[in-house]
Design an enzyme around this catalytic site. Structure first.
Site, PDB file in Angstrom:
ATOM      1  N   HIS A   1      78.165 -11.947 -13.633  1.00 50.65           N
ATOM      2  CA  HIS A   1      79.443 -12.255 -12.991  1.00 50.65           C
ATOM      3  C   HIS A   1      79.873 -13.665 -13.412  1.00 50.65           C
ATOM      4  CE1 HIS A   1      81.860 -13.395  -9.210  1.00 50.65           C
ATOM      5  NE2 HIS A   1      82.634 -12.688 -10.006  1.00 50.65           N
TER       6      HIS A   1
ATOM      7  N   CYS B   1      75.303 -16.063  -4.980  1.00 45.49           N
ATOM      8  CA  CYS B   1      76.620 -16.690  -5.125  1.00 45.49           C
ATOM      9  C   CYS B   1      77.738 -15.785  -4.638  1.00 45.49           C
ATOM     10  CB  CYS B   1      76.842 -17.086  -6.581  1.00 45.49           C
ATOM     11  SG  CYS B   1      75.758 -18.421  -7.082  1.00 45.49           S
ATOM     12  N   HIS B   2      77.789 -14.546  -5.165  1.00 52.14           N
ATOM     13  CA  HIS B   2      78.885 -13.666  -4.753  1.00 52.14           C
ATOM     14  C   HIS B   2      78.402 -12.277  -4.387  1.00 52.14           C
ATOM     15  CE1 HIS B   2      80.447 -16.677  -7.686  1.00 52.14           C
ATOM     16  NE2 HIS B   2      81.224 -16.932  -6.644  1.00 52.14           N
ATOM     17  N   GLY B   3      77.090 -12.120  -4.215  1.00 55.41           N
ATOM     18  CA  GLY B   3      76.563 -10.870  -3.666  1.00 55.41           C
ATOM     19  C   GLY B   3      76.323  -9.758  -4.653  1.00 55.41           C
ATOM     20  N   SER B   4      76.270 -10.055  -5.975  1.00 57.88           N
ATOM     21  CA  SER B   4      75.971  -8.976  -6.921  1.00 57.88           C
ATOM     22  C   SER B   4      74.531  -8.513  -6.780  1.00 57.88           C
ATOM     23  CB  SER B   4      76.213  -9.451  -8.347  1.00 57.88           C
ATOM     24  OG  SER B   4      77.573  -9.733  -8.546  1.00 57.88           O
TER      25      SER B   4
END
Lengths: 419, 266, 217
Positions: free
Chosen positions: C137, C164-167
């Site tokens: 990402h 960081c962004h939930g991947s």
């Protein structure tokens, strides 16, 4: 006047007249048509400034300004970075060639009276440029952190301790420590990056001042009309490009075949604060001033003489009392000028040698003569010399030279017009 | 002198004068003063604008460095990688890996303890001492690093060759200092801390060349010159192209300038 | 006289081709070539230098002390490399269709791995997984969360979670659908020198793979 039919060009020009300005400077700006090749050196200096800035920026991308790593980072540039050796050698030799070009440009000005009214400020801006160049070159030489870098920095910064009272504090302030060290190196790097852009600014002022009244010329007489001049482009653009090409051949021979000839082997040894090299010598372009410094036995007066030797150049327009500009028509000053040139070379040789034996005597005579030339000879010769009669105009002088040869210019012409 | 010739003559004269005057009068440079004799004249494969490094000599010189000089002198700026390929000594990657693996270098293991491990090709040359203080403590005076020695001495290759071949018995009447030392013809002051490092047959050359002192000195100086200036051959090749291009361009621009000015009295 | 001198030159320019002769054009062309040749070394000096390229050489990692279920992190070309010793249970789960149906690219169709790692275990030996630990990402380093369930919910099969962004990625580095990251975690060139030593940064002897050709590091 419409510069171009192009709509975009017109849109920009209406708001910021760069194109009109460039058009004027190139196609209309009148340049005397009799300039000789000594007038190429100004554009050569401009070219060298660009080359130094370009190579300097790319070197700065790889250089590490810390005492533990500076030497090794320069070696890394030479050995590991793609074409690092080339960029470094161009920058290193470029400094020398920049000074060669500027010194010739300066002496051209002295010979042809280019400093005389109305070009006094133009001349003084030039002296400012040389001062800035010396500061820049001095600091740049410290950056590789070799033996000569360190010890040259120590000696030259110590000069300021000669100032009575505040001298020692100024030196400590310059160093940022008890001796030349990491703080010194860091700030020299910052300033070395900055000053060339200051030089660039002063060069722009220098060119603006030049364009106010236009170039001087070998005859030293003013332009009288359009018949005396040609537009800068294409006449001098092509002449300058040709001159640049010749210059680049000589520069390339040094860069590619004798890259270390003008340098000092001591600077290939990493700086050792505990061991002074057998001789501490600045780069060749500072040698005459180094000689002047060392020829005065007093520390403070030696420093004064050193700076005096540069500052005296500022007042040259007022020291020279001659009403005639060009040495071409000044039979006495012409020879005295060449004595100054020889003196400069002699002082350079003195600066390169240890101050012992005959070198001390020669250095003192050379220093004396240098100041004697400016303070005594220039004013006196101007007053007492009988200059040869000046030609009435550039165009007529050019025609006369073509028809009767160069020597005809020196013989009296039938009185016509004013000098 | 014809005005036309004044400028080129002065430029040429200025260049020559600059080159001559730029030689600082360091004692080491003295060509023929009473103290040090003129440096020996040797012909080098790398001198001149078309000079190149003799790769056989480079390899022999490296052998001498490895077997003799590296006992005391470091060469910290070189990596074993540098020895490989046509711009290096002509060794293959495999040979260079093998050369490196024979030396031990300092490193830290996974738990942070200092260890010694075999060198990799990307490592810098293994140094005989970890730092200058250790070298000075062991030998009395720290031997200089040799990576740049040819650039760092006035006279360059001739000087180093002179040092290596210049050891003699001190002449009658010459007082050796109380701190000791070795008499050398070319070293400034004649007393050098280093004992004579090379003699005839100090090494057995891998390629069978007779190992006289002169041969060894010439080979190791060739190697050291390469080490100081590994890009020399690329530099000279590029220089030839650049100068030829500039000569051509100058000719064309001169013609263009004449053309442009042909319509003006000047 | 003055005017003619000036207009003479003006004529020269206005008439275009007559005086624009070979020498002038050739001179300009050579200057252009010269300028380009001068700029080239400056530009290329910014490319990685020899020592930087040498520092990107393959590294050998000793796996003898890597226990099943554990991950070790090493640096190759300044990038974090995950080496995981997967358990048999984890390997079985990776093939279960219940989990693979949740993946965006279960068959590694997008070029994120060498040909010899284009399989369900995305490696040479199933028990050892080698990944570039950079979320596809926006570049954070995903956390190793091999335990199923836990704070990521009962359906979490085990794998990687990027804070960081939930991947999310599974234990083969394959990205789940519905997360910001678009691609599976890259697999670097690697091969085994012996059973316990993996060399990262070098392909097996009879294959070549250009690692720079992958979709997203």
């Amino acid at each position: 006047m419409a510069v171009s039919q192009n709509k975009l060009v017109q849109w920009i020009d209406h708001r910021l007249p760069v194109f009109t300005y460039l058009d004027h400077e190139l196609h209309e700006y009148p340049t005397p048509k009799n300039l000789n090749y000594w007038w190429n050196f100004g554009s050569l200096a401009g070219a060298m400034l660009m080359i130094m800035i370009a190579t300097g920026i790319f070197l700065a991308m790889q250089y590490d300004p810390n005492v533990g790593d500076a030497f090794q980072s320069v070696e890394r540039i030479m050995r590991e970075v793609n074409y690092g050796w080339l960029i470094r050698y161009i920058h290193m030799n470029g400094a020398s060639f920049f000074f060669i070009v500027v010194y010739i440009h300066l002496f051209r000005g002295l010979y042809y009276g280019s400093y005389k009214t109305p070009r006094e400020l133009l001349w003084m801006l030039g002296v400012v440029i040389i001062l800035l160049m010396m500061a820049t070159a001095f600091m740049g030489y410290v950056l590789p952190w070799g033996q000569m870098s360190f010890w040259g920095a120590t000696v030259i910064t110590n000069l300021f301790s000669a100032i009575p009272g505040v001298g020692k504090d100024i030196v400590t302030w310059l160093w940022g420590g008890f001796a030349v060290g990491n703080p010194t190196l860091n700030r020299f790097f910052a300033l070395h990056y900055l000053l060339p852009f200051v030089i660039l600014g002063v060069v722009i002022l220098h060119i603006l001042a030049l364009h106010q009244h236009g170039s001087n010329n070998p005859l030293g007489i003013d332009r009288k009309g359009p018949q005396d001049s040609v537009p800068f482009h294409p006449y001098y653009t092509y002449k300058d490009m040709f001159g640049l090409s010749v210059f680049l051949i000589i520069f390339a021979i040094f860069v590619f075949y004798f890259p270390n000839l003008l340098g000092d082997p001591q600077n290939s040894i990493p700086a050792n604060p505990m061991q002074t090299p057998p001789e501490i010598v600045p780069e060749w372009y500072l040698l005459p001033f180094y000689a002047i410094l060392r020829s005065i036995p007093s520390k403070l007066l030696g420093v004064c003489a050193l700076f005096g030797a540069i500052f005296i150049l500022f007042v040259v327009p007022w020291l020279d009392t001659s009403r005639v500009r060009s040495a071409y028509f000044r039979p006495v000053y012409k020879w005295v000028f060449w004595l100054l040139v020889i003196d400069a070379f002699v002082l350079g040789a003195v600066g390169a040698h240890r101050p012992e034996g005959w070198w001390i005597v020669i250095g003192r005579i050379g220093t004396f003569y240098y100041f004697f030339h400016f303070i005594v000879l220039m004013p006196l010769i101007g007053w007492f010399e009988r200059p040869l009669p000046l030609p009435p105009s550039i165009a007529e002088a050019v025609l006369k030279k073509k028809r009767h040869g160069a020597d005809a210019l020196l013989s009296p012409l039938a009185p016509r017009g004013e000098p | 002198m014809k005005p036309r010739l004044v400028i080129p003559a002065l430029l040429a004269g200025a260049v020559v004068a600059a080159a001559v005057l730029a030689q600082p009068a360091q004692p080491a440079r003295a060509q023929a003063d009473e103290a040090t004799p003129a440096l020996p004249n040797v012909s080098w494969s790398f001198e001149g604008p078309f000079g190149t490094f003799d790769r056989a000599a480079l390899q022999r010189g490296f052998q001498i460095y490895s077997q003799v000089c590296s006992t005391c002198h470091s060469m910290n700026l070189l990596t074993y990688d540098d020895l490989a390929g046509p711009e290096g000594l002509g060794y293959t990657e495999e040979q260079v890996k093998a050369i490196a693996a024979q030396k031990q270098v300092a490193d830290i293991d996974k738990s942070g303890k200092p260890i010694q491990r075999p060198a990799r090709a990307s490592d810098h040359f293994a140094a005989p001492f970890p730092n200058e203080a250790a070298a000075a403590a062991s030998l009395g005076k720290a031997p200089p690093d040799l990576s740049d020695i040819i650039k760092a001495r006035a006279g360059g290759p001739r000087y180093v060759y002179g040092i290596l071949t210049g050891f003699r018995e001190a002449p009658k009447g010459f007082a050796m200092p109380p701190t000791g030392g070795n008499y050398n013809l070319y070293f400034p002051g004649h007393v050098i801390a280093m004992p004579q490092p090379l003699q005839d047959n100090s090494v057995q050359y891998a390629d069978g060349t007779k190992a006289t002192l002169q041969q060894e000195a010439q080979d190791v100086v060739t190697f050291l010159t390469w080490a100081s200036d590994p890009t020399m051959e690329q530099r000279k090749r590029t220089g030839a192209k650049v100068v030829l291009f500039l000569l051509a361009m100058t000719g064309v621009l001169y013609g263009a300038k004449r053309r442009v000015w042909s319509d003006v009295e000047h | 006289m003055a005017d003619s001198a000036h207009s003479h030159t003006a004529d020269a320019h206005a008439s275009g081709g007559t005086r624009r002769d070979f020498l002038v054009i050739a001179g300009n062309a050579l200057l252009g070539v010269g300028a380009a040749c001068t700029v080239w070394p400056l530009i290329t000096s910014m490319n990685p230098a020899r020592d930087v390229l040498a520092a990107g050489a393959p590294i050998d990692v000793d796996l003898s002390s890597l226990q099943p279920g554990q991950q070790v992190l090493v640096l190759w070309r300044s990038r974090p490399i995950f080496i995981v010793h997967r358990t048999p249970a984890e390997l079985t789960k990776l093939q279960a269709s219940a989990d693979t149906s949740l993946l965006r690219d279960p068959n590694s169709a997008v070029l994120q791995q060498p040909p010899y790692a284009t399989n369900w275990h995305r490696s040479i030996k199933p028990e050892y997984l080698v990944l570039v630990g950079i979320c596809t990402h926006l570049g954070c380093i995903p956390e190793f969360t091999p335990q199923p369930g836990g704070s990521l919910g009962p359906a979490w099969p085990g794998g990687y979670f990027c804070p960081c962004h939930g991947s999310r990625y599974d234990l083969s580095g394959r990205v789940f659908s519905g997360v910001p990251a678009p691609y599976n975690l890259p697999v670097p060139p690697h091969h085994f020198l012996n059973d316990t030593t993996v060399r990262i940064g070098e392909d097996p002897p009879n294959s070549t793979f250009d690692f720079d050709s992958i979709e997203q590091i």
